[in-house]
Motif scaffolding. Structure first.
Motif, PDB file in Angstrom:
ATOM      1  N   ARG A   1       0.401  -1.366   0.011  1.00  0.00           N
ATOM      2  CA  ARG A   1      -0.146  -0.134   0.045  1.00  0.00           C
ATOM      3  C   ARG A   1       0.948   1.341  -0.217  1.00  0.00           C
ATOM      4  O   ARG A   1       0.607   2.210  -0.564  1.00  0.00           O
ATOM      5  CB  ARG A   1      -1.446  -0.226   1.069  1.00  0.00           C
ATOM      6  CG  ARG A   1      -2.082   0.583   0.717  1.00  0.00           C
ATOM      7  CD  ARG A   1      -2.418   1.154   2.437  1.00  0.00           C
ATOM      8  NE  ARG A   1      -3.939   0.136   2.939  1.00  0.00           N
ATOM      9  CZ  ARG A   1      -3.181  -0.495   3.821  1.00  0.00           C
ATOM     10  NH1 ARG A   1      -3.390   0.740   5.144  1.00  0.00           N
ATOM     11  NH2 ARG A   1      -4.269  -1.010   3.982  1.00  0.00           N
ATOM     12  N   MET A   2       1.954   1.330   0.775  1.00  0.00           N
ATOM     13  CA  MET A   2       2.373   2.380   0.837  1.00  0.00           C
ATOM     14  C   MET A   2       3.739   2.305  -0.477  1.00  0.00           C
ATOM     15  O   MET A   2       3.926   3.703  -0.334  1.00  0.00           O
ATOM     16  CB  MET A   2       3.956   2.239   2.191  1.00  0.00           C
ATOM     17  CG  MET A   2       3.053   2.558   3.546  1.00  0.00           C
ATOM     18  SD  MET A   2       2.018   3.945   3.842  1.00  0.00           S
ATOM     19  CE  MET A   2       3.577   5.234   3.858  1.00  0.00           C
ATOM     20  N   ASN A   3       3.910   1.575  -1.143  1.00  0.00           N
ATOM     21  CA  ASN A   3       4.103   1.863  -2.591  1.00  0.00           C
ATOM     22  C   ASN A   3       3.530   2.349  -3.144  1.00  0.00           C
ATOM     23  O   ASN A   3       4.087   3.574  -3.828  1.00  0.00           O
ATOM     24  CB  ASN A   3       4.716  -0.162  -3.019  1.00  0.00           C
ATOM     25  CG  ASN A   3       6.684  -0.186  -2.522  1.00  0.00           C
ATOM     26  OD1 ASN A   3       7.546   0.510  -1.612  1.00  0.00           O
ATOM     27  ND2 ASN A   3       6.701  -1.504  -2.067  1.00  0.00           N
ATOM     28  N   ARG A   4       2.499   2.186  -3.625  1.00  0.00           N
ATOM     29  CA  ARG A   4       1.607   2.603  -3.990  1.00  0.00           C
ATOM     30  C   ARG A   4       1.485   3.855  -3.805  1.00  0.00           C
ATOM     31  O   ARG A   4       1.025   5.064  -4.632  1.00  0.00           O
ATOM     32  CB  ARG A   4       0.634   1.740  -4.076  1.00  0.00           C
ATOM     33  CG  ARG A   4       0.238   0.576  -5.033  1.00  0.00           C
ATOM     34  CD  ARG A   4      -1.599   0.340  -4.899  1.00  0.00           C
ATOM     35  NE  ARG A   4      -2.426   0.468  -3.860  1.00  0.00           N
ATOM     36  CZ  ARG A   4      -2.325  -1.034  -3.385  1.00  0.00           C
ATOM     37  NH1 ARG A   4      -1.406  -1.819  -4.191  1.00  0.00           N
ATOM     38  NH2 ARG A   4      -3.155  -1.309  -2.237  1.00  0.00           N
ATOM     39  N   VAL A   5       1.159   4.353  -2.888  1.00  0.00           N
ATOM     40  CA  VAL A   5       0.800   5.670  -2.097  1.00  0.00           C
ATOM     41  C   VAL A   5       1.744   6.841  -2.481  1.00  0.00           C
ATOM     42  O   VAL A   5       2.069   7.871  -2.566  1.00  0.00           O
ATOM     43  CB  VAL A   5       0.867   6.202  -0.504  1.00  0.00           C
ATOM     44  CG1 VAL A   5       0.769   7.073  -0.405  1.00  0.00           C
ATOM     45  CG2 VAL A   5      -0.958   5.252  -0.601  1.00  0.00           C
ATOM     46  N   THR A   6       3.651   6.135  -2.319  1.00  0.00           N
ATOM     47  CA  THR A   6       4.452   7.044  -1.845  1.00  0.00           C
ATOM     48  C   THR A   6       5.365   7.033  -3.087  1.00  0.00           C
ATOM     49  O   THR A   6       5.945   7.600  -3.803  1.00  0.00           O
ATOM     50  CB  THR A   6       5.786   6.940  -1.167  1.00  0.00           C
ATOM     51  OG1 THR A   6       5.994   5.352  -1.211  1.00  0.00           O
ATOM     52  CG2 THR A   6       5.180   7.268   0.413  1.00  0.00           C
ATOM     53  N   GLY A   7       4.756   5.668  -4.253  1.00  0.00           N
ATOM     54  CA  GLY A   7       5.676   5.445  -5.730  1.00  0.00           C
ATOM     55  C   GLY A   7       7.355   4.737  -5.074  1.00  0.00           C
ATOM     56  O   GLY A   7       7.897   4.794  -5.917  1.00  0.00           O
ATOM     57  N   LYS A   8       7.605   4.498  -3.953  1.00  0.00           N
ATOM     58  CA  LYS A   8       8.753   3.927  -3.870  1.00  0.00           C
ATOM     59  C   LYS A   8       8.816   2.210  -4.040  1.00  0.00           C
ATOM     60  O   LYS A   8       7.446   1.873  -4.582  1.00  0.00           O
ATOM     61  CB  LYS A   8       8.575   4.018  -2.443  1.00  0.00           C
ATOM     62  CG  LYS A   8       9.621   5.691  -1.634  1.00  0.00           C
ATOM     63  CD  LYS A   8       9.698   5.224  -0.398  1.00  0.00           C
ATOM     64  CE  LYS A   8       9.999   6.793  -0.085  1.00  0.00           C
ATOM     65  NZ  LYS A   8      11.179   6.578   1.566  1.00  0.00           N
ATOM     66  N   GLN A   9       9.755   1.775  -4.389  1.00  0.00           N
ATOM     67  CA  GLN A   9      10.449   0.305  -4.761  1.00  0.00           C
ATOM     68  C   GLN A   9      10.656  -0.785  -3.220  1.00  0.00           C
ATOM     69  O   GLN A   9      11.860  -1.261  -3.308  1.00  0.00           O
ATOM     70  CB  GLN A   9      11.011  -0.175  -5.508  1.00  0.00           C
ATOM     71  CG  GLN A   9      10.380   0.971  -7.236  1.00  0.00           C
ATOM     72  CD  GLN A   9       9.197  -0.165  -7.595  1.00  0.00           C
ATOM     73  OE1 GLN A   9       9.244  -0.465  -7.907  1.00  0.00           O
ATOM     74  NE2 GLN A   9       8.309   0.606  -8.213  1.00  0.00           N
ATOM     75  N   ILE A  10      10.086  -0.364  -2.568  1.00  0.00           N
ATOM     76  CA  ILE A  10      10.934  -0.805  -1.165  1.00  0.00           C
ATOM     77  C   ILE A  10      10.045  -2.822  -1.400  1.00  0.00           C
ATOM     78  O   ILE A  10       8.525  -2.810  -1.695  1.00  0.00           O
ATOM     79  CB  ILE A  10       9.742  -0.552   0.459  1.00  0.00           C
ATOM     80  CG1 ILE A  10      10.000   1.324   0.511  1.00  0.00           C
ATOM     81  CG2 ILE A  10      10.436  -1.495   1.524  1.00  0.00           C
ATOM     82  CD1 ILE A  10      11.646   1.524   0.841  1.00  0.00           C
ATOM     83  N   SER A  11      10.865  -3.385  -1.485  1.00  0.00           N
ATOM     84  CA  SER A  11      10.641  -4.772  -0.822  1.00  0.00           C
ATOM     85  C   SER A  11      10.570  -5.603  -0.423  1.00  0.00           C
ATOM     86  O   SER A  11       9.885  -7.143  -0.451  1.00  0.00           O
ATOM     87  CB  SER A  11      11.840  -5.527  -2.220  1.00  0.00           C
ATOM     88  OG  SER A  11      13.216  -5.303  -1.403  1.00  0.00           O
ATOM     89  N   GLY A  12      10.866  -5.211   0.928  1.00  0.00           N
ATOM     90  CA  GLY A  12       9.846  -5.684   1.937  1.00  0.00           C
ATOM     91  C   GLY A  12      11.410  -5.060   3.294  1.00  0.00           C
ATOM     92  O   GLY A  12      11.304  -4.509   3.179  1.00  0.00           O
ATOM     93  N   LEU A  13      10.661  -6.458   4.317  1.00  0.00           N
ATOM     94  CA  LEU A  13      11.718  -5.800   5.485  1.00  0.00           C
ATOM     95  C   LEU A  13      12.597  -7.365   5.431  1.00  0.00           C
ATOM     96  O   LEU A  13      12.583  -8.090   4.646  1.00  0.00           O
ATOM     97  CB  LEU A  13      10.475  -6.747   6.870  1.00  0.00           C
ATOM     98  CG  LEU A  13       9.305  -5.672   6.780  1.00  0.00           C
ATOM     99  CD1 LEU A  13       8.483  -6.871   7.578  1.00  0.00           C
ATOM    100  CD2 LEU A  13       9.456  -4.505   7.801  1.00  0.00           C
ATOM    101  N   ALA A  14      13.984  -6.461   6.032  1.00  0.00           N
ATOM    102  CA  ALA A  14      14.958  -7.595   6.003  1.00  0.00           C
ATOM    103  C   ALA A  14      14.802  -8.445   7.513  1.00  0.00           C
ATOM    104  O   ALA A  14      13.995  -8.096   8.318  1.00  0.00           O
ATOM    105  CB  ALA A  14      16.076  -7.084   6.477  1.00  0.00           C
ATOM    106  N   PRO A  15      15.595  -9.221   7.280  1.00  0.00           N
ATOM    107  CA  PRO A  15      15.153 -10.834   8.277  1.00  0.00           C
ATOM    108  C   PRO A  15      15.305  -9.754   9.581  1.00  0.00           C
ATOM    109  O   PRO A  15      15.019 -10.465   9.941  1.00  0.00           O
ATOM    110  CB  PRO A  15      16.072 -11.650   7.766  1.00  0.00           C
ATOM    111  CG  PRO A  15      16.202 -11.585   6.281  1.00  0.00           C
ATOM    112  CD  PRO A  15      16.278  -9.647   6.004  1.00  0.00           C
TER     113      PRO A  15
END
Lengths: 444, 128
Positions: free
Chosen positions: A325-339
């Protein structure tokens, strides 16, 4: 160039997977293709000649029929979503498109309706995700899935519902889901936080007021119960209301009647009431802090939302949803959470539940520019927290460690006052004693 | 005894779940002593009306399993998947005739309609 013959058209109609039927001007079915037979489970020999609503049985037949609109306005409608009920009482989600049926001279013969079965798409989507999704809520937790399973029946019943759960567990989302699954879905859903308003203001908001009822009442104002007519009203944090207000609410629940402030006129409301609380209302009744008669009135159907720490399996799933959702809102390309970040989240107790997780992800988005949200991108209280000792790979031990940490913190905050600590944790004092014993917590 | 029917214009409503009018008829000595129509705005209010009106039987069109379960749990007998003119259906019912001729297409293959194939409903039996 070869023209398409009527027999070719027939072959095409028989080979497609969309159901197609046609009606004449008196709404009787004149043709019914193979896919229509498959989707409805009705043989064409039985369907032809019958009224379309007796065969199609969609929830729009009686009201907003797409085919009727097409015939009336001479306009095609594409992909209206609806559902039909087959003879096994199963609801089949479909999309419907309608158009006028004309002969070669352009004379209108009737209407044509095509429809597509969406059941399989829905089932596959759920299987692919390995989760159970329901009205914007997603969970892998068994307890939540049990709740989803009964939700439709609860929604359709029209009964008053009591939703309990800690802050941030999604009580409003659940109430919205009930509203959207009920036949009140086209009407208003109005949430109000009873704990945020003083008594007189809450009363004037809900019941409305008459001009001159109080100093600033320059003109009359209808209340939310009037605005929510035929719809649903969510009374959030109902446990925070005063006894005086509870009596007025009880009257409304019993008779559907209420009187606006400063008025003598008795109004009626048919709004469905959903109440929500983070408190244990049964416990409050025991201690005479909540009216017993009102409790029984609102506790017709009781739904309990488990806190996030009791459904740790949902943390990766929810985090992924928030990141999408945040990727859509901010236009960023965050792929997930680090382990390491995920590990930290899995050992956190989440007193703010899902809302807190959402805020943590939002915090991560501010600091992280791309790639994975690392430990450094998490809020300080998570980053600097010493890691509790957890048995490797065990969610249960992670949960137990989190629980112990939370109890210790509550005891510390309340100066070892067990009653106050229990209240702070939102659990009964005896539960706290049991947990203290379980975790071998010694007195400070 | 009381029988009810979800109606649309002068017919049985095609889908119970989206019906907006409920007919409740009181039967005395095999005749309709009193009939009242109730307008409802939602399926919830429709179910609520049924559950609070001491109705013995519901005659309706297609119905979802969720709604049927709620009604059957309240010990209201359901004769579902019925289509046609409301008065003709009521008349057939009062004369103890089978409602088989009024079944919706595609329903005769379902075990549900066994009760319509010449068998009396519990309510018809009680009416005698």
């Amino acid at each position: 160039m070869n023209t398409i013959t009527p027999s070719t058209t027939h072959t095409i109609l028989e080979s497609i997977s969309d159901g197609v039927f046609t009606v004449d001007h008196s709404w009787r079915i004149t043709s019914f293709n193979r896919a229509a037979e498959t989707i409805t489970g009705i043989d064409r020999t039985e369907a032809i000649g019958r009224y379309c609503w007796e065969v199609f049985r969609s929830n729009m037949c009686e009201g907003d029929c797409a085919l009727k609109r097409t015939m009336k306005e001479s306009k095609a409608y594409v992909s209206s979503s609806t559902s039909i009920i087959n003879s096994r009482k199963e609801r089949i989600p479909i999309s419907v498109s309608t158009a006028l049926l004309r002969d070669d001279d352009g004379t209108i013969l009737g209407g044509v309706e095509t429809f597509r079965d969406h059941t399989l798409v829905e089932e596959l989507r759920q299987e692919l995700n390995g989760t159970f999704e329901f009205c914007n809520m997603a969970s892998r937790s068994k307890k939540m899935q049990e709740l989803f399973r009964i939700l439709e029946r609860v929604a359709i019943s029209g009964s008053t519902v009591l939703i309990s759960g800690e802050t941030g567990t999604g009580k409003e989302l659940l109430a919205r889901a009930i509203h959207h699954l009920s036949s009140r879905q086209a009407e208003k859903f109005i949430p109000i936080n009873c704990g945020a308003l003083p008594d007189n203001l809450l009363e004037s908001e809900l019941f409305g007021y008459q001009k001159g009822a109080f100093t600033d009442a320059g003109k009359s104002k209808p209340g939310l119960f009037t605005a929510a007519q035929n719809g649903t009203i969510l009374l959030d944090e109902i446990g925070e209301t005063s006894q005086a207000f509870q009596i007025k609410l009880l009257r409304l629940l019993e008779s559907g009647e209420y009187t606006p402030l400063g008025s003598t006129e008795v109004l009626t409301s048919n709004a469905r009431i959903i109440a929500a609380t983070h408190r244990n209302l049964a416990n409050m009744v025991e201690h005479s802090r909540f009216r017993q008669d009102l409790f029984y009135r609102i506790n017709v159907v009781s739904l309990e939302l488990p806190p996030l720490r009791e459904r740790l399996e949902d943390i990766p799933l929810l985090a992924e949803r928030f990141i999408e959702r945040m990727n859509r809102v901010t236009g960023k390309q965050i792929s997930g959470l680090a382990p390491s970040s995920m590990e930290r989240l899995l050992t956190h107790t989440f007193p703010g539940n899902i809302r807190e997780l959402e805020n943590i992800i939002e915090h991560g988005f501010i600091l992280c520019t791309n790639g994975l949200i690392a430990l450094d991108h998490l809020p300080a209280y998570l980053r600097n927290r010493p890691q509790p000792v957890v048995a490797p790979g065990s969610i249960q031990s992670a949960q137990a460690a989190g629980e112990k940490e939370m109890i210790l913190s509550a005891l510390e905050q309340t100066g070892n006052n067990k009653r106050a600590a229990a209240a702070l944790l939102g659990i009964h004092k005896s539960t706290l004693f049991r947990k203290i014993k379980k975790h071998n917590i010694t007195s400070h | 005894m009381k029988i009810s029917m979800t109606v649309w214009e002068n017919r049985v409503s095609p889908v119970f779940d989206s019906a907006r009018s409920l007919l409740i008829a009181e039967i005395m000595n095999g005749c309709i002593a009193n009939r009242t129509n109730f307008e409802v705005t939602t399926c919830g209010t429709l179910v609520h009306k049924l559950l609070t009106s001491s109705v013995d039987l519901l005659i309706c069109g297609a119905i979802s399993q969720e709604a049927a379960t709620l009604i059957e749990n309240a010990e209201i007998e359901i004769v579902a998947f019925i289509a046609g003119n409301q008065d003709q259906i009521l008349e057939a019912y009062l004369q103890n005739r089978s409602l088989q001729p009024f079944t919706m297409p595609g329903c005769c293959y379902q075990p549900y309609s066994c009760k319509l194939q010449g068998l009396q409903t519990r309510a018809q039996w009680r009416m005698k």
